[in-house]
Design a protein around this motif. Structure first.
Motif, PDB file in Angstrom:
ATOM      1  N   ILE A 175      34.713  22.075  46.317  1.00 23.98           N
ATOM      2  CA  ILE A 175      33.394  21.667  46.843  1.00 23.98           C
ATOM      3  C   ILE A 175      32.423  22.846  46.765  1.00 23.98           C
ATOM      4  N   ALA A 176      32.914  24.024  47.155  1.00 26.37           N
ATOM      5  CA  ALA A 176      32.045  25.215  47.123  1.00 26.37           C
ATOM      6  C   ALA A 176      31.607  25.525  45.689  1.00 26.37           C
ATOM      7  N   ASP A 178      31.298  23.323  43.265  1.00 23.88           N
ATOM      8  CA  ASP A 178      30.333  22.291  42.899  1.00 23.88           C
ATOM      9  C   ASP A 178      28.955  22.632  43.472  1.00 23.88           C
ATOM     10  N   GLN A 179      28.944  23.031  44.750  1.00 20.15           N
ATOM     11  CA  GLN A 179      27.657  23.358  45.375  1.00 20.15           C
ATOM     12  C   GLN A 179      27.015  24.573  44.717  1.00 20.15           C
ATOM     13  N   THR A 182      25.705  23.519  41.103  1.00 17.72           N
ATOM     14  CA  THR A 182      24.547  22.617  41.060  1.00 17.72           C
ATOM     15  C   THR A 182      23.309  23.255  41.695  1.00 17.72           C
ATOM     16  N   GLY A 183      23.505  24.238  42.561  1.00 19.53           N
ATOM     17  CA  GLY A 183      22.340  24.866  43.203  1.00 19.53           C
ATOM     18  C   GLY A 183      22.127  26.280  42.730  1.00 19.53           C
ATOM     19  N   ARG A 189      18.474  23.193  40.767  1.00 20.72           N
ATOM     20  CA  ARG A 189      18.235  22.340  41.943  1.00 20.72           C
ATOM     21  C   ARG A 189      17.238  21.238  41.608  1.00 20.72           C
TER      22      ARG A 189
END
Ligand SMILES: C[S@@+](CC[C@H](N)C(=O)[O-])C[C@H]1O[C@@H](n2cnc3c(N)ncnc32)[C@H](O)[C@@H]1O
Length: 289
Positions: A175-176, A178-179, A182-183, A189
């Protein structure tokens, strides 16, 4: 020179010329170019470009759409290629039998073009980079002549998915990652905030008639370790970081190393890994009078 040592415009030009194909085999590069050709033809068909027309290629880059539009408008027509990057625009070639090309360094949200002076506006993978999408679409509506046409292709990166089964990383780490990816940058963003519904709603809001929003899926399939390596080290947008650079910076070299290893095990086990990206083709027109 590293991408950070270049101007943004130079980085854009370099990415369009070679960066987006970095690490691809000749066959994969040819497939990517063929796919771009198909998208170009579909966007131009949506604009219904007539001989003698004045066309704007919004975010023209090195002129994928401009070259096709120049052939369609013929010697009596003109294409205005608009981009933030003068370096990218300087690489546009004019076909011998084509119309006149005008290179305009401008922001799509503030076009230095007169009201109602253009027959058609085309764009490929440009709206996704623009923060102020209402302003850019407002400019499209302003400069189009009555019954003028707008035709664009954009990927919906927020819904991009792969089918790699990545082991050796915890759910929280995935998850980290992915975040972080994507950011990674303001551009990333903006890109992941883009979708087809908001775009169509904004086009209607500025007075365009949206004729069609057609969704399709673009698939990128990796069949060997070299293709996966190229993917992990490619820059998703001009001047942007690679996935490995982003993960190393945000989560450390150990996580980046294990992420790469997980991809390598996945390609060894699965034989193919596919990314699926929803893409939109939008066509719209301005009022008839
Ligand atoms: C992915 S490239 C696509 C280039 C070209 N349309 C093609 O199909 O190859 C995106 C382009 O949009 C341009 N761009 C991004 N934001 C822009 C803006 N606000 N105004 C004008 N051009 C912009 C970039 O400089 C870049 O050349």
């Amino acid at each position: 020179m590293s991408s950070s040592g270049r101007t943004a415009g130079e980085a854009t030009a370099a990415w369009l010329r070679a960066g987006r194909f970095a690490g691809l085999s000749d066959a994969a590069r040819q497939a990517a170019e063929d796919r771009l050709g198909g998208i170009r033809d579909r966007v131009l068909a949506g604009a219904q470009i007539a001989a003698g027309a004045h066309v704007v290629d919004l975010g023209a880059g090195t002129g994928l759409l401009t070259a096709g539009a120049l052939s369609l408008v013929g010697p009596a027509g003109m294409v205005t290629a608009v981009d933030l990057s003068a370096e990218a625009l300087s690489q546009i070639d004019r076909p011998a039998d084509g119309g006149m090309v005008r290179r305009l360094v401008a922001d799509a949200t503030r076009l230095s073009l007169a009201d109602r002076c253009v027959d058609a506006i085309v764009a490929r993978s440009v709206l996704i980079y623009i923060d102020d999408l209402p302003a850019a679409l407002g400019e499209v509506a302003r400069v189009l002549r009555p019954a003028g046409r707008f035709s664009a292709f954009e990927p919906v990166n927020a819904r991009r998915r792969h089918d790699a089964e990545l082991d050796g990383l915890s759910a929280m780490e995935l998850i980290a990652i992915d975040q972080a990816t994507t950011g990674a940058t303001p551009a990333a963003r903006t890109m992941t905030a883009f979708d087809e519904r908001r775009t169509a709603a904004l086009a209607r809001h500025v007075g365009l008639t949206v004729e069609a929003v057609v969704m399709d899926t673009v698939r990128d399939t990796f069949t060997d370790a070299a293709a996966v390596e190229a993917h992990l080290h490619c820059r998703g947008h001009p001047g942007g970081p690679t996935a490995i650079e982003t993960i190393t910076k945000n989560l450390g070299g150990d996580v980046a190393h294990r992420y790469r290893e997980a991809w390598m095990r996945a390609i060894g086990r699965q034989g193919t890994i596919t990314y699926s990206t929803p893409v939109m083709y939008v066509t719209a027109s301005s009022a008839a009078q």
